[in-house]
Motif scaffolding. Sequence first.
Motif, PDB file in Angstrom:
ATOM      1  N   PRO A 299       1.179  -1.457   0.353  1.00  0.00           N
ATOM      2  CA  PRO A 299       0.284   0.130   0.123  1.00  0.00           C
ATOM      3  C   PRO A 299       0.675   1.120  -0.078  1.00  0.00           C
ATOM      4  O   PRO A 299       1.840   1.398   0.489  1.00  0.00           O
ATOM      5  CB  PRO A 299      -0.774   0.229   1.548  1.00  0.00           C
ATOM      6  CG  PRO A 299      -0.149  -0.942   2.320  1.00  0.00           C
ATOM      7  CD  PRO A 299       1.096  -1.602   1.839  1.00  0.00           C
ATOM      8  N   PHE A 300      -0.250   1.987  -0.759  1.00  0.00           N
ATOM      9  CA  PHE A 300       0.857   3.604  -0.340  1.00  0.00           C
ATOM     10  C   PHE A 300       0.906   3.919   1.109  1.00  0.00           C
ATOM     11  O   PHE A 300       0.084   3.621   1.703  1.00  0.00           O
ATOM     12  CB  PHE A 300      -0.347   4.484  -1.384  1.00  0.00           C
ATOM     13  CG  PHE A 300       0.502   4.823  -2.471  1.00  0.00           C
ATOM     14  CD1 PHE A 300       1.793   5.054  -3.241  1.00  0.00           C
ATOM     15  CD2 PHE A 300      -0.942   4.311  -3.180  1.00  0.00           C
ATOM     16  CE1 PHE A 300       2.291   5.013  -4.209  1.00  0.00           C
ATOM     17  CE2 PHE A 300      -0.147   4.431  -4.519  1.00  0.00           C
ATOM     18  CZ  PHE A 300       0.654   4.483  -5.173  1.00  0.00           C
ATOM     19  N   ALA A 301       2.127   4.113   1.730  1.00  0.00           N
ATOM     20  CA  ALA A 301       1.616   4.507   3.337  1.00  0.00           C
ATOM     21  C   ALA A 301       2.161   6.024   3.793  1.00  0.00           C
ATOM     22  O   ALA A 301       1.471   6.387   5.233  1.00  0.00           O
ATOM     23  CB  ALA A 301       2.917   3.632   3.686  1.00  0.00           C
ATOM     24  N   THR A 302       2.511   6.498   2.944  1.00  0.00           N
ATOM     25  CA  THR A 302       3.008   8.080   3.914  1.00  0.00           C
ATOM     26  C   THR A 302       2.808   9.032   2.278  1.00  0.00           C
ATOM     27  O   THR A 302       1.944   9.126   1.530  1.00  0.00           O
ATOM     28  CB  THR A 302       4.213   8.049   4.735  1.00  0.00           C
ATOM     29  OG1 THR A 302       5.092   8.122   2.693  1.00  0.00           O
ATOM     30  CG2 THR A 302       5.225   7.007   4.519  1.00  0.00           C
ATOM     31  N   ALA A 303       2.187  10.417   3.346  1.00  0.00           N
ATOM     32  CA  ALA A 303       1.970  11.788   2.106  1.00  0.00           C
ATOM     33  C   ALA A 303       2.805  12.626   3.023  1.00  0.00           C
ATOM     34  O   ALA A 303       2.781  12.916   3.705  1.00  0.00           O
ATOM     35  CB  ALA A 303       0.645  11.829   2.338  1.00  0.00           C
TER      36      ALA A 303
ATOM     37  N   ASP B  22      13.438  10.463  -6.384  1.00  0.00           N
ATOM     38  CA  ASP B  22      13.036   9.975  -4.847  1.00  0.00           C
ATOM     39  C   ASP B  22      13.926   9.042  -5.078  1.00  0.00           C
ATOM     40  O   ASP B  22      13.524   8.174  -4.977  1.00  0.00           O
ATOM     41  CB  ASP B  22      11.853  10.309  -4.724  1.00  0.00           C
ATOM     42  CG  ASP B  22      10.843  10.906  -4.968  1.00  0.00           C
ATOM     43  OD1 ASP B  22      11.058  12.382  -4.756  1.00  0.00           O
ATOM     44  OD2 ASP B  22       9.115  11.436  -4.764  1.00  0.00           O
ATOM     45  N   ARG B  23      15.028   8.649  -4.596  1.00  0.00           N
ATOM     46  CA  ARG B  23      15.857   8.138  -4.326  1.00  0.00           C
ATOM     47  C   ARG B  23      16.601   7.906  -3.367  1.00  0.00           C
ATOM     48  O   ARG B  23      17.409   7.146  -2.577  1.00  0.00           O
ATOM     49  CB  ARG B  23      17.134   8.075  -5.318  1.00  0.00           C
ATOM     50  CG  ARG B  23      16.678   7.636  -6.446  1.00  0.00           C
ATOM     51  CD  ARG B  23      17.736   8.046  -7.606  1.00  0.00           C
ATOM     52  NE  ARG B  23      18.072   9.865  -8.066  1.00  0.00           N
ATOM     53  CZ  ARG B  23      17.645  10.748  -9.253  1.00  0.00           C
ATOM     54  NH1 ARG B  23      17.439   9.806 -10.100  1.00  0.00           N
ATOM     55  NH2 ARG B  23      18.498  11.694  -9.025  1.00  0.00           N
ATOM     56  N   THR B  24      16.062   8.564  -1.854  1.00  0.00           N
ATOM     57  CA  THR B  24      16.272   8.400  -0.497  1.00  0.00           C
ATOM     58  C   THR B  24      15.673   7.441   0.343  1.00  0.00           C
ATOM     59  O   THR B  24      14.377   7.060  -0.091  1.00  0.00           O
ATOM     60  CB  THR B  24      16.498   9.677   0.562  1.00  0.00           C
ATOM     61  OG1 THR B  24      16.585  10.161   0.292  1.00  0.00           O
ATOM     62  CG2 THR B  24      16.562   9.268   2.117  1.00  0.00           C
TER      63      THR B  24
ATOM     64  N   ARG C 269      14.216   3.000  -0.402  1.00  0.00           N
ATOM     65  CA  ARG C 269      14.489   1.904  -1.078  1.00  0.00           C
ATOM     66  C   ARG C 269      14.129   1.845  -3.474  1.00  0.00           C
ATOM     67  O   ARG C 269      14.817   1.262  -3.625  1.00  0.00           O
ATOM     68  CB  ARG C 269      13.132   1.018  -1.152  1.00  0.00           C
ATOM     69  CG  ARG C 269      13.586  -0.185   0.103  1.00  0.00           C
ATOM     70  CD  ARG C 269      12.330  -0.767   0.602  1.00  0.00           C
ATOM     71  NE  ARG C 269      11.033  -0.407   0.463  1.00  0.00           N
ATOM     72  CZ  ARG C 269      10.045  -0.116  -0.032  1.00  0.00           C
ATOM     73  NH1 ARG C 269      10.119  -1.214  -0.990  1.00  0.00           N
ATOM     74  NH2 ARG C 269       8.812   0.707  -0.234  1.00  0.00           N
ATOM     75  N   GLY C 270      14.062   3.932  -3.012  1.00  0.00           N
ATOM     76  CA  GLY C 270      13.646   4.018  -4.579  1.00  0.00           C
ATOM     77  C   GLY C 270      15.376   4.397  -5.227  1.00  0.00           C
ATOM     78  O   GLY C 270      15.053   4.559  -6.544  1.00  0.00           O
ATOM     79  N   SER C 271      16.362   4.310  -4.573  1.00  0.00           N
ATOM     80  CA  SER C 271      17.617   4.141  -5.188  1.00  0.00           C
ATOM     81  C   SER C 271      18.174   2.664  -6.011  1.00  0.00           C
ATOM     82  O   SER C 271      18.624   2.710  -6.522  1.00  0.00           O
ATOM     83  CB  SER C 271      18.787   4.743  -4.041  1.00  0.00           C
ATOM     84  OG  SER C 271      18.545   3.750  -3.300  1.00  0.00           O
ATOM     85  N   GLU C 272      17.272   1.736  -5.660  1.00  0.00           N
ATOM     86  CA  GLU C 272      17.745   0.131  -5.525  1.00  0.00           C
ATOM     87  C   GLU C 272      16.065  -0.243  -6.341  1.00  0.00           C
ATOM     88  O   GLU C 272      16.875  -1.276  -6.977  1.00  0.00           O
ATOM     89  CB  GLU C 272      18.497  -0.127  -4.523  1.00  0.00           C
ATOM     90  CG  GLU C 272      19.359  -0.046  -4.213  1.00  0.00           C
ATOM     91  CD  GLU C 272      20.513  -0.566  -2.947  1.00  0.00           C
ATOM     92  OE1 GLU C 272      19.429  -0.822  -2.321  1.00  0.00           O
ATOM     93  OE2 GLU C 272      21.010  -0.342  -2.519  1.00  0.00           O
TER      94      GLU C 272
ATOM     95  N   GLY D 131       9.616   3.643   3.494  1.00  0.00           N
ATOM     96  CA  GLY D 131      10.779   3.535   2.714  1.00  0.00           C
ATOM     97  C   GLY D 131      10.926   3.981   1.854  1.00  0.00           C
ATOM     98  O   GLY D 131      12.100   4.478   1.277  1.00  0.00           O
ATOM     99  N   VAL D 132      10.775   4.792   0.994  1.00  0.00           N
ATOM    100  CA  VAL D 132      10.744   5.751  -0.162  1.00  0.00           C
ATOM    101  C   VAL D 132      10.908   7.429   0.268  1.00  0.00           C
ATOM    102  O   VAL D 132       8.733   7.740   0.661  1.00  0.00           O
ATOM    103  CB  VAL D 132       9.692   5.066  -1.417  1.00  0.00           C
ATOM    104  CG1 VAL D 132      10.307   6.076  -2.493  1.00  0.00           C
ATOM    105  CG2 VAL D 132      10.110   3.696  -1.416  1.00  0.00           C
TER     106      VAL D 132
END
Length: 207
Positions: free
Chosen positions: A106-110, A127-129, A131-134, A205-206
Motif C-alpha cells: 500500500p501507499f503508506a506516507t504522504a 525520490d532516491r532516498t 528503497r527508491g535508489s535501488e 521506505g521511499v
Amino acid sequence: MYPQQASLFGGGEPGVGDLSAARRTRLGAGAWIDTLPGWLAGADDLFARLAAEVPWRAERRVMYDDVVAVPRLLAHYGAGEALPDPVLERARDALGAYYAAELGEPFATAGLCYYRDGRDSVAWHGDRTGRGSERDTLVAILSLGEPRPLLLRPRGGGPAKVRCPLGHGDLIVMGGSCQRTWDHAIPKTRSTVGGRISVQFRPSGVR
C-alpha cells in the motif's frame, strides 16, 4: 501571496474519479508515468482547507557555504498517521487498490508541499532516498490549486523532455524505474500564479 484563481470544475464536494482513464506514457529504460487531469473533483475547496489548516513548516538547508530557506512550505504524514482531510485518505486507498499489482504494497506516507507563488520551486531530483535508489517503485502526486508545470528529464542533466502542467485535482503517477533513471522539478516562474499544493503518496521506505 497572489489570489487564488478557482477552476470552473474545482468546487463542490471532493471525490476521486475513475483511475482506469489514466494515460500511460513510457519514458524508456523501464520508466513510465500515468497522467489523469481532473481526477479529484472539488479540488479547489480541498486546496483552501489544506492551505488554512495544515501545520505547514518552513525549513532551511545548507547549500555550499550558506544556509538558505527551502522555497516552499512542507508537511509530512508517516505510516499510520491520520491525513489532514478524509478525502486524502480516500485518494490514497483508491490509488493503492488500483496499483496493487504493480506496487505490491500500500501507499503508506504522504508528503505535502505548498508552493505559495511563482517564487517557490523544487530543484531537479528523484525520490532516491531509501528503497527508491535501488528498486522500482511508484510515487503518486495529486495537485491542488493553480497549475504549475512538472518537468521531467533523464537523470544526468540536459533539458526537460516532458512537461506536465498540474493543478485543480490533476494526478500523475511516476512508476517503474522513474525515480532512479529520471529527475523531476517544479521551476520558478515570473508569471503571476496562485498557490499550489502537491500531495505525494509513497510506499514505506521511499523518500
